[in-house]
Each structure stands twice: as structure tokens, then as C-alpha cells.
Design an enzyme around this catalytic site. Structure first.
Site, PDB file in Angstrom:
ATOM      1  N   ASN A  46     -10.387  -2.694   2.903  1.00 44.68           N
ATOM      2  CA  ASN A  46     -10.115  -2.671   1.468  1.00 44.68           C
ATOM      3  C   ASN A  46     -11.413  -2.330   0.726  1.00 44.68           C
ATOM      4  O   ASN A  46     -12.490  -2.275   1.333  1.00 44.68           O
ATOM      5  CB  ASN A  46      -9.610  -4.038   0.987  1.00 44.68           C
ATOM      6  CG  ASN A  46      -8.113  -4.212   1.228  1.00 44.68           C
ATOM      7  OD1 ASN A  46      -7.381  -3.247   1.423  1.00 44.68           O
ATOM      8  ND2 ASN A  46      -7.658  -5.457   1.202  1.00 44.68           N
TER       9      ASN A  46
ATOM     10  N   HIS B 209       0.824  -1.217   0.000  1.00 41.90           N
ATOM     11  CA  HIS B 209       0.000   0.000   0.000  1.00 41.90           C
ATOM     12  C   HIS B 209       0.861   1.271   0.000  1.00 41.90           C
ATOM     13  O   HIS B 209       0.537   2.254   0.676  1.00 41.90           O
ATOM     14  CB  HIS B 209      -0.944   0.034   1.217  1.00 41.90           C
ATOM     15  CG  HIS B 209      -1.967  -1.054   1.240  1.00 41.90           C
ATOM     16  ND1 HIS B 209      -3.266  -0.868   0.848  1.00 41.90           N
ATOM     17  CD2 HIS B 209      -1.881  -2.352   1.610  1.00 41.90           C
ATOM     18  CE1 HIS B 209      -3.942  -2.006   0.988  1.00 41.90           C
ATOM     19  NE2 HIS B 209      -3.118  -2.934   1.446  1.00 41.90           N
TER      20      HIS B 209
HETATM   21  C1  HEM Z   1      -1.754 -11.280   7.304  1.00 39.58           C
HETATM   22  C2  HEM Z   1      -2.339 -10.361   6.509  1.00 39.58           C
HETATM   23  C3  HEM Z   1      -1.837  -8.958   6.370  1.00 39.58           C
HETATM   24  C4  HEM Z   1      -0.668  -8.395   6.781  1.00 39.58           C
HETATM   25  C5  HEM Z   1       0.494  -9.065   7.513  1.00 39.58           C
HETATM   26  C6  HEM Z   1      -0.697  -7.006   6.390  1.00 39.58           C
HETATM   27  C7  HEM Z   1       0.329  -6.102   6.597  1.00 39.58           C
HETATM   28  C8  HEM Z   1       0.328  -4.798   6.201  1.00 39.58           C
HETATM   29  C9  HEM Z   1       1.418  -3.875   6.387  1.00 39.58           C
HETATM   30  C10 HEM Z   1       2.749  -4.232   7.033  1.00 39.58           C
HETATM   31  C11 HEM Z   1       1.029  -2.678   5.899  1.00 39.58           C
HETATM   32  C12 HEM Z   1       1.830  -1.381   5.865  1.00 39.58           C
HETATM   33  C13 HEM Z   1       1.352  -0.471   6.965  1.00 39.58           C
HETATM   34  C14 HEM Z   1       2.154   0.779   7.106  1.00 39.58           C
HETATM   35  O1  HEM Z   1       3.319   0.815   6.722  1.00 39.58           O
HETATM   36  O2  HEM Z   1       1.603   1.752   7.682  1.00 39.58           O
HETATM   37  C15 HEM Z   1      -0.310  -2.820   5.419  1.00 39.58           C
HETATM   38  C16 HEM Z   1      -1.073  -1.816   4.880  1.00 39.58           C
HETATM   39  C17 HEM Z   1      -2.422  -1.924   4.656  1.00 39.58           C
HETATM   40  N1  HEM Z   1      -3.193  -3.065   4.734  1.00 39.58           N
HETATM   41 FE1  HEM Z   1      -2.558  -4.875   5.236  1.00 39.58          FE
HETATM   42  N2  HEM Z   1      -1.882  -6.741   5.768  1.00 39.58           N
HETATM   43  C18 HEM Z   1      -2.620  -7.900   5.740  1.00 39.58           C
HETATM   44  C19 HEM Z   1      -3.890  -8.056   5.228  1.00 39.58           C
HETATM   45  C20 HEM Z   1      -4.744  -7.009   4.936  1.00 39.58           C
HETATM   46  C21 HEM Z   1      -6.166  -7.118   4.740  1.00 39.58           C
HETATM   47  C22 HEM Z   1      -6.955  -8.425   4.813  1.00 39.58           C
HETATM   48  C23 HEM Z   1      -6.645  -5.853   4.537  1.00 39.58           C
HETATM   49  C24 HEM Z   1      -8.056  -5.379   4.325  1.00 39.58           C
HETATM   50  C25 HEM Z   1      -9.137  -6.047   4.710  1.00 39.58           C
HETATM   51  C26 HEM Z   1      -5.511  -4.950   4.580  1.00 39.58           C
HETATM   52  C27 HEM Z   1      -5.577  -3.579   4.422  1.00 39.58           C
HETATM   53  C28 HEM Z   1      -4.496  -2.738   4.449  1.00 39.58           C
HETATM   54  C29 HEM Z   1      -4.574  -1.309   4.183  1.00 39.58           C
HETATM   55  C30 HEM Z   1      -5.829  -0.510   3.844  1.00 39.58           C
HETATM   56  C31 HEM Z   1      -3.273  -0.812   4.301  1.00 39.58           C
HETATM   57  C32 HEM Z   1      -2.831   0.624   4.060  1.00 39.58           C
HETATM   58  C33 HEM Z   1      -2.929   1.435   5.328  1.00 39.58           C
HETATM   59  C34 HEM Z   1      -2.521   2.864   5.060  1.00 39.58           C
HETATM   60  O3  HEM Z   1      -3.102   3.494   4.160  1.00 39.58           O
HETATM   61  O4  HEM Z   1      -1.636   3.359   5.767  1.00 39.58           O
HETATM   62  N3  HEM Z   1      -4.377  -5.680   4.826  1.00 39.58           N
HETATM   63  N4  HEM Z   1      -0.721  -4.128   5.597  1.00 39.58           N
END
Ligand code: HEM
Length: 509
Positions: free
Chosen positions: A136, A63
């Protein structure tokens, strides 16, 4: 617009060093004589370069490309029967909100119109602390076993040798992990490239729990439905924009808000009791499944409006740190293992990306005062003054006890278990419904085109055939249409375990 020099700035600021000393000539550097070497004593010059050298922080590991804005969340319906969260105590309650939308796989300079799910991250500043909903734009996800996440993401990013995005790696993973098919069906529809960031819906995807004052809980799914409807691009439109204006999404969000065309969403929940969850055909902790709207109707709870652009993108959006673990009393995570892993992963990456005191940054700081025993660390600029930095166990904390805190609502029994899901016929039912009954003829035509222009880039005949067998398990006709479009032989459906073999949900172990 020509840049405003600091001398002409509206606040009347004079050009200074970072320590506030006035500097008459910002471009000048001290040196010996007219042509001699520079002087180490010139703090202004050294500080200028040294700060520039450190301007970059790690981009988000996923992201990385995004856009954001501020606004508010307003409670429109009474849901005190569902949750005791103080935000929802009264209809009309409003809380300042920050939202960041994003693509998932690309770097921070990648195209806004890439085929990808979109992140929909929301920070609601309530009077009981920050409530982050990190959603999402799709109601399901590719995985339900959290250990797969880093593997999956690697295959959507660059090949370790060629440093190129790689269609073989992409489809190899998806075809070897066919529980991804529901998300693949959504991703390769036109919903895979929404028209900008603010013409789309947002979904919790995971099941959460709302807990009321009496300690009773409901499982919930949360939906942000775009007022005026979601809009998507076609594949040719999205591909053209990716070249012509890779920042199309950032630009249209910013310009709409500047023009007073504020995007808004109506917020709903679907609810399920534990007894209903046990009878439900699918495991409510399986994030590859949706809950039927007919069986579990949408109940309105609030609205969200974005009406303010950030003044400074880096400070207010790039430094925003969202986490599903940033929650408030009355709104809890379910035992979904992917969600449980996310509770750890986000604050962990924030500490890496922004530092241990990331919650002290203005965009992340809650609206309520912080009182705890965390002290010091890098950039502790709000260090709680002279407040004691330790707690006595002899003097109980004066905190407002909530009845539900004493209630054991889910009792988990059993030894540690190395859990890993497997694919059954159940996994193809909802994708089949989407293909046969939700998509219209145009959607189906676009879907076949969208897959074909991507899958044809895979070099391996084996990978293509394997993914076609996954599509055939959804519907033979669907698979055959793609096979014809990319000029390869048709294949039979992938054979998987029967639906009866699937693990069912038990609310009480
Ligand atoms: C084991 C599953 C997942 C892991 C380990 C994971 C991990 C991460 C990490 C490390 C980030 C970066 C955050 C940052 O640097 O601030 C991120 C961002 C994000 N993830 Fe996940 N994620 C997973 C699944 C999901 C799922 C299922 C969704 C939605 C239902 C999701 C939605 C998001 C969103 C919206 C962001 C962006 C947040 C922002 O705009 O700062 N992720 N994710």
C-alpha cells in the site's frame, strides 16, 4: 481519434468470426426474408451476443478501481548478505515488472481521488519465478487481527439496507477498533488523497524475512520511495476532481508515460535481526506500527521504472493477479497473522475472479518455464504437453538444493491459540508522534478540516463522541479542535490498558 475499423488495421486483419471465418457484413444478421425472425444457424450473430453477455468478470472485492503500467526493476546495490534470491545475485540485474495502483473501497467506476489508502501491487518476473510485492502507499494498516478484515471492509463500503456509503458505520467501526488510529491519522492527512497514482511511495507495511545463502535471516520492511517526492492533493482539490474527472489518476499515469515522463522509485529495506526484534519496543508482527528510520536506517537495494503503457488494459492490468504468496527462494513471509491470512486470500480470490488457471494468463505467466503436476481445469491453454502428470517418490526430483532449506530458523512451539489483540497505550505513541512532531501547522490544520468534513456526516452523537475519545487518547488538543470544528462537546481520552500489558515479540518460542 476516430476508431480504426478492423479492415484498415495495421496487421491487415480481415473481419472474422471467433473461429476465423471471414464475414463480409459485420452488422448483418441472418433472418427469413426481409422482415422475418432471426436464424439459429447464424453463428456469427449468436457468438457476438453470447460473448458480449459474458464480458464482465467479478471486479476485485477490494481495490476494484485502479491503473497500471509495465516497466522494470533493477538491482542497484549488493544485498547478498541479506538474501539468496537470484534477482539480487548481481548488481545490474533487471526484471520485467508490472504494477497496478488502486484505491481500496470504491467500485471500479469510483473516483481516483477518493480519501482511501492506495494499493501499490508489483509483479517482478525473476529467473526464479514471479515475485509479487502487494503493498500500500501507507506503512501501516487498520487491523492486526486478520479476522477483522471482512468486517472492516464492510463498514467502508455500502450499508446493507440503504446501499449508501455510511459515515456512522465508517466511524463506528474505527472508534470500536482503535488500533486503527495510526492508519486513520495518515488517511485523514492529505496523504489520504495522493496526486494521481504515481506520485506516491509504496510500503510493505508487513515485516518480511530475507534469507541469505548461509540460511541466516533478517526481518525486513520494504520501501518504494518516489523519485522527486510524493505529491498530495488538498481535500477541496480532491473533492472537485472526484466530480470533474473521476479518472484523474488513470489519465495522468497514462499520459505521463506516453509523454516519456517515466515515474521511478528508489527501493530500500530496513533490516532487523531476531535479537534486535526481541528488544524492539513494538511487536514487529503488528502491522499498525512502523520501525524508526533513525534506529533502522533505510538501505538502498534497487530502482523501479514504469516506461510502458499496457496495449490492452483488461488483458494486462485487470487480469493481473498479485499475491503476497507469489514469492521466490530467499524472500519469505513473516508470521504476521494478517500477512499469513493474505497468503491464502489472494490466490483464493484469483481462482474465483479469473479461474483456476489464472497463472497461465499472459500477464501472470512467469518468465521461466513451468514444470509441475497441475493439469487441466478451465482454460488450460498451457498444459505442459506430453510431460508426465505424476511424480514417483522413488525418483528424487533434480532440484537445486539451497543450504537454508535445511536450516530451522524459527521454531514455533505451543498449542493452537485463539489469538486476538487488545489495545494498549502503546498504540497511541506513534500516532501522537505523527501529530505533534511530524505534521507541521498546515498539516494539522488540514487534518482537522479533513476529519471534520467527514465525521460531521455521522448522525450518532455516541459514535462522534467515541471517535473523539480515540483522538483525545492521541492528544487532547487534537480532539478538542475536531470537536469545535463539528460543533459537539469535547470529551476525555479513551481509557485503555497500560503499555506494559502489550504482548511482546519473541523470535524463538
Ligand atoms: C487480512 C487482510 C487482507 C485481506 C484478507 C485482503 C484481501 C484482498 C483481496 C481479496 C484482494 C483482491 C485481489 C484480487 O481480486 O486480485 C485484495 C487486493 C489488494 N490488497 Fe489486500 N487484503 C488484506 C490486507 C491488505 C494489506 C495489509 C495490504 C497492504 C499492505 C493489502 C494490499 C492490497 C492491494 C495492493 C490489493 C490490490 C492488488 C491488485 O492491484 O490487483 N491488502 N486484498
Amino acid at each position: 481519434m476516430p476508431s480504426k475499423q478492423v479492415f484498415n488495421s495495421q496487421d491487415g486483419a480481415t473481419y472474422t468470426t471467433s473461429t476465423g471465418a471471414p464475414v463480409a457484413k459485420p452488422y448483418a444478421a441472418q433472418r427469413i426474408g426481409a422482415v422475418g425472425p432471426l436464424l439459429l444457424q447464424d453463428f456469427h450473430h449468436i457468438d457476438l451476443l453470447a460473448h458480449f453477455d459474458r464480458e464482465r468478470i467479478p471486479e476485485r472485492v477490494v481495490h476494484a478501481k485502479g491503473a497500471g503500467a509495465h516497466g522494470y526493476f533493477e538491482v542497484t546495490h549488493d544485498i547478498t548478505d541479506l538474501t539468496c534470491a537470484s534477482l539480487f545475485k548481481k548488481v545490474g540485474n533487471k526484471a520485467r515488472t508490472t504494477v497496478r495502483f488502486s484505491t481500496v473501497g470504491g467500485e471500479s467506476g469510483s473516483a481516483d481521488t477518493a480519501r482511501d489508502p492506495r494499493g501499490f501491487a508489483i509483479k517482478i518476473r525473476t529467473d526464479e519465478g514471479n515475485l509479487d510485492w502487494v503493498f500500500n502507499n501507507t506503512p501501516v494498516f487498520f487491523i492486526r487481527d486478520p479476522a477483522k478484515f471482512p468486517h472492516f471492509i464492510h463498514t467502508q463500503k455500502r450499508d446493507p439496507q440503504t446501499h449508501l456509503k455510511d459515515a456512522d458505520m465508517f466511524w463506528d467501526y474505527l472508534s470500536l477498533n482503535p488500533e486503527s488510529i495510526h492508519q486513520v491519522m495518515i488517511l485523514f492527512s492529505d496523504r489520504g488523497h495522493p496526486d494521481g497514482y504515481h506520485h506516491m511511495h509504496g510500503y510493505s507495511g508487513h515485516t518480511f524475512k530475507f534469507v541469505n545463502e548461509a540460511g541466516e535471516f533478517h526481518y525486513v520492511q520494504i520501501h518504494f520511495i518516489k523519485d522527486g517526492g510524493a505529491k498530495s492533493l488538498t481535500e477541496p482539490e480532491a473533492s472537485k476532481l472526484a466530480g470533474d474527472n473521476p479518472d484523474y489518476g488513470i489519465q495522468s499515469l497514462f499520459e505521463d508515460i506516453e509523454a516519456g515522463k517515466y515515474p521511478s522509485w528508489t527501493v530500500y529495506v530496513q533490516t532487523m535481526t531476531a535479537a534486535q526484534a526481541e528488544k524492539f519496543r513494538y511487536n514487529i508482527l503488528d502491522l499498525t506500527k512502523i520501525w524508526s528510520h533513525k534506529e533502522f536506517p533505510l538501505r538502498p537495494i534497487g530502482k523501479m521504472v514504469l516506461n510502458e503503457n499496457p496495449q490492452n488494459y483488461f488483458a494486462e492490468i485487470e487480469q493481473a493477479a498479485f499475491s503476497p504468496s507469489h514469492t521466490v527462494p530467499g524472500i519469505e513471509a513473516s508470521a504476521d497473522p494478517v500477512l499469513q491470512s493474505r497468503l491464502f486470500s489472494y490466490p483464493d480470490t484469483h481462482r474465483h475472479r479469473l479461474g483456476v488457471n489464472y497463472n497461465q494468463l499472459p500477464v501472470n505467466a512467469p518468465a521461466v518455464p513451468i514444470a509441475n503436476f497441475q493439469r487441466d481445469g478451465f482454460m488450460a491453454f498451457s498444459n505442459q504437453g506430453s510431460r508426465p502428470n505424476y511424480q514417483s517418490s522413488l525418483v528424487p526430483l533434480e532440484y537445486k538444493s539451497k543450504p537454508y532449506e535445511e536450516v530451522q530458523h524459527e521454531t514455533w512451539l505451543g498449542a493452537a491459540n485463539a489469538d486476538l489483540s487488545f489495545v494498549t497505550e502503546l498504540d497511541f505513541e506513534q500516532p501522537r508522534e505523527l501529530w505533534l512532531n511530524v505534521f507541521n501547522d498546515t498539516d494539522r490544520e488540514h487534518f482537522v478540516h479533513n476529519v471534520a468534513v467527514h465525521l460531521c456526516n455521522a448522525k450518532s452523537a455516541e459514535v462522534k463522541a467515541r471517535q473523539l475519545s480515540v483522538f483525545a487518547a492521541v492528544d487532547q488538543g487534537l480532539s478538542d479542535r475536531i470537536a469545535n470544528a463539528i460543533g459537539v462537546p469535547t470529551v476525555k481520552p479513551l481509557q485503555v490498558a497500560p503499555a506494559s500489558a502489550a504482548i511482546r515479540f519473541k523470535a524463538f518460542a
